[in-house]
Design an enzyme around this catalytic site. Sequence first.
Site, PDB file in Angstrom:
ATOM      1  N   ARG A 203       0.857  -1.177   0.000  1.00 52.44           N
ATOM      2  CA  ARG A 203       0.000   0.000   0.000  1.00 52.44           C
ATOM      3  C   ARG A 203       0.895   1.230   0.000  1.00 52.44           C
ATOM      4  O   ARG A 203       2.110   1.115   0.129  1.00 52.44           O
ATOM      5  CB  ARG A 203      -0.959  -0.020   1.199  1.00 52.44           C
ATOM      6  CG  ARG A 203      -0.296  -0.625   2.430  1.00 52.44           C
ATOM      7  CD  ARG A 203      -0.698  -0.016   3.672  1.00 52.44           C
ATOM      8  NE  ARG A 203      -0.499   1.407   3.664  1.00 52.44           N
ATOM      9  CZ  ARG A 203       0.673   1.997   3.847  1.00 52.44           C
ATOM     10  NH1 ARG A 203       1.789   1.311   4.040  1.00 52.44           N
ATOM     11  NH2 ARG A 203       0.765   3.319   3.835  1.00 52.44           N
TER      12      ARG A 203
ATOM     13  N   ALA B 188       1.064   5.161  -2.125  1.00 51.23           N
ATOM     14  CA  ALA B 188       1.036   5.498  -3.556  1.00 51.23           C
ATOM     15  C   ALA B 188       2.288   5.063  -4.331  1.00 51.23           C
ATOM     16  O   ALA B 188       2.180   4.381  -5.356  1.00 51.23           O
ATOM     17  CB  ALA B 188       0.769   6.995  -3.714  1.00 51.23           C
TER      18      ALA B 188
ATOM     19  N   ARG C  85      -7.119  -0.150  -7.332  1.00 56.58           N
ATOM     20  CA  ARG C  85      -7.398   0.945  -6.389  1.00 56.58           C
ATOM     21  C   ARG C  85      -7.499   2.243  -7.204  1.00 56.58           C
ATOM     22  O   ARG C  85      -6.670   2.496  -8.075  1.00 56.58           O
ATOM     23  CB  ARG C  85      -6.287   1.062  -5.320  1.00 56.58           C
ATOM     24  CG  ARG C  85      -6.253  -0.156  -4.388  1.00 56.58           C
ATOM     25  CD  ARG C  85      -5.391   0.092  -3.167  1.00 56.58           C
ATOM     26  NE  ARG C  85      -6.031   1.000  -2.225  1.00 56.58           N
ATOM     27  CZ  ARG C  85      -5.418   1.494  -1.145  1.00 56.58           C
ATOM     28  NH1 ARG C  85      -4.162   1.169  -0.882  1.00 56.58           N
ATOM     29  NH2 ARG C  85      -6.054   2.316  -0.319  1.00 56.58           N
TER      30      ARG C  85
ATOM     31  N   GLN D  77      -2.690   2.628   9.771  1.00 61.66           N
ATOM     32  CA  GLN D  77      -1.365   2.716   9.145  1.00 61.66           C
ATOM     33  C   GLN D  77      -0.353   3.389  10.062  1.00 61.66           C
ATOM     34  O   GLN D  77       0.852   3.250   9.873  1.00 61.66           O
ATOM     35  CB  GLN D  77      -1.446   3.475   7.816  1.00 61.66           C
ATOM     36  CG  GLN D  77      -2.052   2.693   6.667  1.00 61.66           C
ATOM     37  CD  GLN D  77      -3.538   2.915   6.536  1.00 61.66           C
ATOM     38  OE1 GLN D  77      -4.211   3.234   7.508  1.00 61.66           O
ATOM     39  NE2 GLN D  77      -4.074   2.756   5.342  1.00 61.66           N
TER      40      GLN D  77
ATOM     41  N   ASP E  77      -1.491  10.876  -2.164  1.00 61.46           N
ATOM     42  CA  ASP E  77      -1.811   9.844  -3.160  1.00 61.46           C
ATOM     43  C   ASP E  77      -2.041  10.444  -4.537  1.00 61.46           C
ATOM     44  O   ASP E  77      -1.945   9.753  -5.546  1.00 61.46           O
ATOM     45  CB  ASP E  77      -3.044   9.060  -2.722  1.00 61.46           C
ATOM     46  CG  ASP E  77      -2.686   8.184  -1.537  1.00 61.46           C
ATOM     47  OD1 ASP E  77      -2.687   8.722  -0.402  1.00 61.46           O
ATOM     48  OD2 ASP E  77      -2.345   7.016  -1.757  1.00 61.46           O
TER      49      ASP E  77
ATOM     50  N   ASN F 114      -5.012  12.777   0.228  1.00 62.59           N
ATOM     51  CA  ASN F 114      -4.238  11.853   1.069  1.00 62.59           C
ATOM     52  C   ASN F 114      -5.222  11.099   1.972  1.00 62.59           C
ATOM     53  O   ASN F 114      -6.447  11.315   1.907  1.00 62.59           O
ATOM     54  CB  ASN F 114      -3.191  12.628   1.884  1.00 62.59           C
ATOM     55  CG  ASN F 114      -2.191  11.709   2.581  1.00 62.59           C
ATOM     56  OD1 ASN F 114      -1.635  10.802   1.962  1.00 62.59           O
ATOM     57  ND2 ASN F 114      -1.981  11.912   3.872  1.00 62.59           N
TER      58      ASN F 114
HETATM   59  O1  MRU Z   1      -4.604   3.345   1.816  1.00 57.52           O
HETATM   60  P1  MRU Z   1      -3.122   3.479   1.833  1.00 57.52           P
HETATM   61  O2  MRU Z   1      -2.476   2.882   3.035  1.00 57.52           O
HETATM   62  O3  MRU Z   1      -2.497   2.991   0.535  1.00 57.52           O
HETATM   63  O4  MRU Z   1      -2.873   5.056   1.899  1.00 57.52           O
HETATM   64  C1  MRU Z   1      -1.572   5.550   1.967  1.00 57.52           C
HETATM   65  C2  MRU Z   1      -1.505   7.026   2.132  1.00 57.52           C
HETATM   66  O5  MRU Z   1      -2.517   7.693   2.185  1.00 57.52           O
HETATM   67  C3  MRU Z   1      -0.159   7.656   2.150  1.00 57.52           C
HETATM   68  O6  MRU Z   1      -0.145   8.784   2.973  1.00 57.52           O
HETATM   69  C4  MRU Z   1       0.181   8.098   0.729  1.00 57.52           C
HETATM   70  O7  MRU Z   1       0.068   7.021  -0.160  1.00 57.52           O
HETATM   71  C5  MRU Z   1       1.549   8.648   0.615  1.00 57.52           C
HETATM   72  S1  MRU Z   1       2.712   7.314   0.691  1.00 57.52           S
HETATM   73  C6  MRU Z   1       4.302   7.724   0.577  1.00 57.52           C
END
Ligand code: MRU
Length: 363
Positions: free
Chosen positions: A53, A55, A90, A203, A243, A253
């Site tokens: 997971r 981005a 996604r 997370q 993201d 984000n």
């Molecule tokens: O749903 P996720 O865990 O994939 O979401 C991740 C985020 O929102 C992060 O803050 C974003 O991807 C930046 S990662 C360097």
Amino acid sequence: MKVGNQHFRSIWHDAASGAVFIIDQRWLPHRFETVEIDTLDEFATAIREMWVRGAPLIGVTAAWGMAKAVARDPSDTSINSAWEVLHATRPTAINLAWALNRMRDHLIPHPVEERSSLATRLAIEMADEDVEINRQIGENGLQLIREIAFAKPEGSAVNILTHCNAGWLAAVDWGTATSPIYHAHNAGLNVHVWVDETRPRNQGALTAWELGSHGVPHTYVVDSAGGHLMQNGEVDIVIVGTDRTTRCGDVCNKIGTYLKALAAQDNRVPFYVALPSPTIDWKVSEGVKEIPIEQRGGSEVRRQLGRNIDGEISEVAVPPDDSPVGNPAFDVTPARLVTGLITERGVVQPSEAALLEMYSDLA
Ligand code: MRU
């Protein structure tokens, strides 16, 4: 970054066997497990179900998924169908489409017999590029943290608040939002990180695990604590990931980021976003209207995963079974609430003019 004494990336390729491995993030911080993924279906599952997971990592994983599909069948039909399958996993992180388009555009003009080795080479290159981009974000963000440190009484910590996991687990290495933090810590600056839990997938527990493994002082707080901490002068700077960022600087984000930005503005706390250039969507201007927000399944809200007192990983139910639940996974922070974007080329204002000036070659 290191896990124990061993250096890991979040995804890696074994050149001898051709195998691709990931850290299966579903079990962290409770269990560290690595797994090989090989078929197109396995790559799609790993992204959709969040074994991987974040981005940048979603983008690089998709690139490897395409490379593996091409190794089995290098035809145009196979490339286009791999694009469709992986793209459908996604919807919000633009790095997914960015990586898939880059692979497809690179491969299609070449004869089929050359495509597999070209795809492998490009996937390796994209992973290495991600590491370098994030290292540079770290260097540029370090300057901001240094300035704050110099303005504070000697010896006191720079308090940084972050949301979600924009760490090395979310990229290939270093992370985006965490890279300035790791660079500051490595440079001997006294930093302390407020880590938002980030319900429903928590997370923040990944961020806490990463920071702890690297020896960075941190405190894990519930998502609603940020406003209170800012009101009481306990946050010097907010740094989050993204993201998808629009050409005008609106930042999409993890859900809850917008509320942190509102609290930051009310308390005059600088709010920075670590932004690698592949996360800019040059086709989109207005984030709230144009960015698709992933709506994930209600089970993530209904049930929480954790380690029970016997040390086993298990789930518990939280709300009443018959209460309807909603699970929007991202939100948009308008550019007006963002102090600056920490990119691999430097810190830039969140505006169309500034982004176009910095990235005239990419836009
Ligand atoms: O749903 P996720 O865990 O994939 O979401 C991740 C985020 O929102 C992060 O803050 C974003 O991807 C930046 S990662 C360097």
